[in-house]
Design an enzyme around this catalytic site. Sequence first.
Site, PDB file in Angstrom:
ATOM      1  N   SER A 322      53.731  36.862  36.843  1.00 44.35           N
ATOM      2  CA  SER A 322      53.983  38.017  35.773  1.00 44.35           C
ATOM      3  C   SER A 322      53.456  37.920  34.536  1.00 44.35           C
ATOM      4  O   SER A 322      52.229  37.557  34.457  1.00 44.35           O
ATOM      5  CB  SER A 322      55.593  38.176  35.755  1.00 44.35           C
ATOM      6  OG  SER A 322      55.932  39.248  35.030  1.00 44.35           O
ATOM      7  N   ASP A 397      55.437  46.646  43.615  1.00 43.34           N
ATOM      8  CA  ASP A 397      56.130  46.221  42.324  1.00 43.34           C
ATOM      9  C   ASP A 397      56.698  47.201  41.547  1.00 43.34           C
ATOM     10  O   ASP A 397      55.940  48.196  41.529  1.00 43.34           O
ATOM     11  CB  ASP A 397      54.863  45.445  41.670  1.00 43.34           C
ATOM     12  CG  ASP A 397      54.890  44.545  40.635  1.00 43.34           C
ATOM     13  OD1 ASP A 397      56.193  44.972  39.822  1.00 43.34           O
ATOM     14  OD2 ASP A 397      54.699  43.511  40.476  1.00 43.34           O
ATOM     15  N   HIS A 474      19.542  31.764  39.759  1.00 44.02           N
ATOM     16  CA  HIS A 474      19.999  32.006  38.277  1.00 44.02           C
ATOM     17  C   HIS A 474      21.083  31.063  37.797  1.00 44.02           C
ATOM     18  O   HIS A 474      21.301  31.121  36.555  1.00 44.02           O
ATOM     19  CB  HIS A 474      20.312  33.498  38.214  1.00 44.02           C
ATOM     20  CG  HIS A 474      19.150  34.399  38.597  1.00 44.02           C
ATOM     21  ND1 HIS A 474      18.952  34.815  39.829  1.00 44.02           N
ATOM     22  CD2 HIS A 474      18.155  35.054  37.749  1.00 44.02           C
ATOM     23  CE1 HIS A 474      17.985  35.566  39.782  1.00 44.02           C
ATOM     24  NE2 HIS A 474      17.765  35.754  38.490  1.00 44.02           N
TER      25      HIS A 474
END
Length: 525
Positions: A322, A397, A474
Site C-alpha cells: 500500500s 481492492d 545495448h
Amino acid sequence: MPPPALFLSSLYPRLEFQNDFYRSCIRRSSPQPPPNLAWRPESLYSGELAGGGYLSLSKVVPFSHYAGTLLLLLAGVACLRGIGRWTNPQYRQFITILEATHRNQSSENKRQLANYNFDFRSWPVDFHWEEPSSRKESRGGPSRRGVALLRPEPLHRGTADTLLNRVKKLPCQITSYLVAHTLGRRMLYPGSVYLLQKALMPVLLQGQARLVEECNGRRAKLLACDGNEIDTMFVDRRGTAEPQGQKLVICCEGNAGFYEVGCVSTPLEAGYSVLGWNHPGFAGSTGVPFPQNEANAMDVVVQFAIRRLGFQPQDIIIYAWSIGGFTATWAAMSYPDVSAMILDASFDDLVPLALKVMPDSWRGLVTRTVRQHLNLNNAEQLCRYQGPVLLIRRTKDEIITTTVPEDIMSNRGNDLLLKLLQHRYPRVMAEEGLRVVRQWLEASSQLEEASIYSRWEVEEDWCLSVLRSYQAEHGPDFPWSVGEDMSADGRRQLALFLARKHLHNFEATHCTPLPAQNFQMPWHL
C-alpha cells in the site's frame, strides 16, 4: 360597639401587612439609578467587589485547599509507586540490565533487555546514521532536512516568481499547510493517531512477543538524520537451512500497518531474513509521518541493514504494501544496487486517490496540499530504478480504486504498471502496445487474461530472444529503444509479454494478507 375600622381590622388582621408588602414590591420595581462602575483600588478593601460577587475569600480559600490536597495525593501516589518499584526484585533487576545495556550494548545485554516490555524511549540507540545517502536533489538545491526528494513541478509553469505573486499565493500556502498538518496527515496515516495506537496496543504487544519468542527477532532503535527514533525488528535466517535466508527483505508497511502485525509475516513464512520498521509516529517510532521524515527513516533502515547487519545491497529485497510503496520506491531510487522490489497493492500517485475522498469544490486545495506537503510520487521514483520490479494487483481492492472495487480499470496499480513500461520500453508501449495492455488489464479473471494472451498468439520464446539480443548489444540501462523497427503485431506481443511479467493478480481485497506462495521474486532477463 366597636368602631367600623376597628371591626374590619379585627376581621382582616393581614390586610394592612399585605398592603405594605405590595407597596414595597412597587418601590423595588421602580427604576433605580445605575451603579457607579468605575473601579477604585479601595473597593478591594471596602468589600464592594466581594459583595458584588467578583472576588470572595470564601471561594478562593476552598479552591486552594482542593489544589493542595490534589498535589499531596499525586505526590503520595508517586512515592508509593517508587516504593513499590524499589521493593520489587524484578524491577530492580530490569533497571540493572537497562543501565548495563546503556553502558555496554553487547548481544547478551540486548538479549536480556528484550525480555522486558517498557517505554521504548528508554531503549538505548543501536545505530545512528548522520550522513544521508544523497544530499543532491534532482530538481532544486540540497535539502537541509535530510535526504533528497524529487520536488514536484510548479503548477503554473512560466509565471514569474515576483514578490507580488508570492504575496498573492501566501493565503493558499497557509491554508495548505494547516490542512496538511491537521486533517490531511491524520487521514493519510491513521496509524499515527494516538487513540488508534492505544486501542491496538494489546495486539501490537502480542505480535512483538511472537516475533521475539518464536522467530528470535532482535529489536533495535535507529536514530535518523532528522533526530527521529525508528523502531525496528530483525529476524535473521542466515544460519538456517533455508536458501532464501541469505536474502534480506526490508518491509515497508501501510498507512495503518505496524511491523508487529503487518506484512512481515509473508516473507517470514517464505523463509527470508526480514527487517521490519515502523513509520515515524507509529508505536515506538517518534516523529510525524511526512514524506521527508519517511525518506529519512528509510535511509537509516537501509544503512543499518548494510553497515550493522552485514547485508550487501545485492542481497536486499524491498517489499512494500500500500502506502509503503513511497519509501520502497525512494529506497530503490537512492540505492540502485538493491536486488529487487515487490510492490503489493500500491499506486502511482496520491492526488487521484485524495480527490476521490474529498469534495469536488476542494480540488484545487487538495491538489496543492498534496503536491506541497504530501507528495507521494511512487511512479516517478520507480522509473528511476533499473532493477527487477514485480507489481501485485488486488482484483477486489477497495482502497486504491477511484470508483468502485468492481471497476478494476480504476485501480491505480494499472497506472503504476503503464508508467513503468512506458518509461522502460517507450517504443513497445506505443499506440498498439498501450491499447492491448489496457485490454489485458481490463480482464477480471485469469480465464479472460489467458484469452487475450492467446488471441494475439504471444510467443514467449521469441519475446525473450528479442529482449536478450537487445540487452547484449545495448546494455541493461533503461529506457530501451527495442521495438523501434518492429511490426505492430510484434509490438503487441512484446507489450503483453512484458505486462504479464511485471504484474501479477491476487484475487483479494486491499487488507487481505498476502500468502507466502504469492511472494515471488520479480522476473529479469
